[in-house]
Design a protein around this motif. Structure first.
Motif, short mmCIF file in Angstrom:
data_model
loop_
_atom_site.label_atom_id
_atom_site.label_comp_id
_atom_site.label_asym_id
_atom_site.label_seq_id
_atom_site.Cartn_x
_atom_site.Cartn_y
_atom_site.Cartn_z
N VAL A 1 28.94 28.22 41.16
CA VAL A 1 29.94 28.96 42.33
C VAL A 1 29.86 30.67 42.24
CG1 VAL A 1 31.78 29.72 40.02
CG2 VAL A 1 30.95 27.96 40.09
N ALA A 2 30.80 30.35 43.55
CA ALA A 2 30.67 31.39 44.54
C ALA A 2 31.39 32.77 43.25
CB ALA A 2 31.38 31.85 45.82
N ALA A 3 32.30 32.21 42.76
CA ALA A 3 33.35 33.82 42.53
C ALA A 3 33.87 32.71 41.27
CB ALA A 3 34.04 33.78 43.03
N PHE A 4 34.73 34.16 40.11
CA PHE A 4 35.81 33.50 39.47
C PHE A 4 37.48 34.27 39.27
CE2 PHE A 4 31.67 32.56 37.11
CZ PHE A 4 31.77 31.06 36.71
N LEU A 5 38.06 33.17 39.90
CA LEU A 5 39.56 34.36 40.30
C LEU A 5 40.07 34.26 38.67
CD1 LEU A 5 40.90 32.01 42.84
CD2 LEU A 5 40.08 34.39 42.76
N VAL A 6 40.56 35.63 38.11
CA VAL A 6 40.90 35.74 36.74
C VAL A 6 42.46 36.12 36.15
CG1 VAL A 6 40.69 37.12 34.76
CG2 VAL A 6 38.47 36.75 36.24
N TYR A 7 42.35 34.75 35.94
CA TYR A 7 44.55 34.86 35.45
C TYR A 7 44.77 34.78 34.31
CZ TYR A 7 45.09 32.33 39.98
OH TYR A 7 44.68 31.62 41.39
N ALA A 8 45.85 35.57 33.64
CA ALA A 8 46.42 35.96 32.65
C ALA A 8 46.26 35.18 31.45
CB ALA A 8 47.87 36.66 32.85
N ASP A 9 46.04 33.79 31.88
CA ASP A 9 46.28 33.05 30.29
C ASP A 9 44.42 31.64 31.19
OD1 ASP A 9 46.85 31.87 32.94
OD2 ASP A 9 48.85 31.08 31.26
N HIS A 10 44.08 31.63 32.21
CA HIS A 10 42.88 30.54 32.43
C HIS A 10 42.25 32.00 34.00
CE1 HIS A 10 45.57 30.08 35.33
NE2 HIS A 10 44.85 29.82 36.21
N VAL A 11 40.88 30.88 33.73
CA VAL A 11 40.26 31.56 35.02
C VAL A 11 39.85 29.88 35.50
CG1 VAL A 11 38.11 32.35 35.68
CG2 VAL A 11 39.10 33.18 33.93
N VAL A 12 39.80 30.39 37.12
CA VAL A 12 39.37 29.44 38.50
C VAL A 12 37.58 29.34 38.39
CG1 VAL A 12 39.85 28.29 40.22
CG2 VAL A 12 41.99 28.54 38.03
N PRO A 13 36.57 28.99 38.50
CA PRO A 13 35.53 28.81 40.07
C PRO A 13 35.85 28.62 40.71
CG PRO A 13 35.85 26.77 37.96
CD PRO A 13 36.62 28.04 37.40
N VAL A 14 35.56 29.24 42.14
CA VAL A 14 35.65 29.05 43.22
C VAL A 14 34.37 28.45 44.13
CG1 VAL A 14 36.30 29.84 45.12
CG2 VAL A 14 37.49 30.79 43.61
N MET A 15 34.55 27.22 44.97
CA MET A 15 32.89 27.33 44.95
C MET A 15 33.52 27.34 46.66
SD MET A 15 33.21 24.50 42.58
CE MET A 15 34.83 22.85 43.24
N ASN A 16 34.63 26.60 47.29
CA ASN A 16 34.36 26.60 48.17
C ASN A 16 35.74 26.36 48.86
OD1 ASN A 16 34.37 23.88 48.73
ND2 ASN A 16 32.51 23.46 48.80
N LEU A 17 35.89 26.72 50.02
CA LEU A 17 38.06 25.94 50.55
C LEU A 17 37.90 24.42 50.56
CD1 LEU A 17 37.93 28.74 53.52
CD2 LEU A 17 38.48 28.96 50.97
N PRO A 18 38.59 24.18 50.02
CA PRO A 18 39.26 23.02 50.16
C PRO A 18 39.08 22.00 51.72
CG PRO A 18 40.82 23.84 48.92
CD PRO A 18 40.12 25.21 49.30
#
Length: 132
Positions: free
Chosen positions: A94-111
């Motif tokens: 996981v390169a980074a996590f995008l943090v939203y108000a109600d959830h977190v999304v792991p970022v691996m790479n671009l689609p």
């Protein structure tokens, strides 16, 4: 952190072929100072008008804020697909996590294939601790 609220005004669909419960929306572009009425753009006249005074007005709705609040480094976390054998298949960093108000999304790479409109889907993936 300050987030900007967004609103939509809902109207019955004026299309002659529309079903009785069909609705269309227009973005609220501001609020009238005198009484706080929601204002929308009237495309025919090019002017800003009170939503509640337009034909077919139903309601005003607050939209959820879908912008990320921040980004956190991946710090060694990995994800793996679920249902791919006992270990879950190869783990991806996981390169980074995008943090939203109600959830977190792991970022691996671009689609792949240039499709950048989709969101990461948690179904089918499992987050692995950096120490596992």
């Amino acid at each position: 952190m300050h987030t900007q609220l967004q609103f939509k005004a809902w109207f019955t669909d004026p299309d002659p072929d529309a079903e009785p419960d069909d609705e269309v929306s227009r973005p609220v572009v501001g609020w009238r100072e005198s009484d706080g009425a929601a204002m929308v753009l009237d495309a025919k006249t090019g002017s800003v008008v009170p939503a509640a005074e337009q034909e077919g007005f139903k309601s005003v709705e607050e939209l959820p804020d879908t912008r990320p609040l921040g980004v956190v480094p991946g710090n060694g976390w990995r994800i793996t697909q679920t249902g791919k054998g006992p270990v879950g298949g190869p783990a991806r960093p996981v390169a980074a996590f995008l943090v939203y108000a109600d959830h977190v999304v792991p970022v691996m790479n671009l689609p792949g294939r240039g499709d950048y409109s989709g969101a990461w889907k948690a179904r089918g993936w499992r987050l692995l601790d950096p120490d596992s």
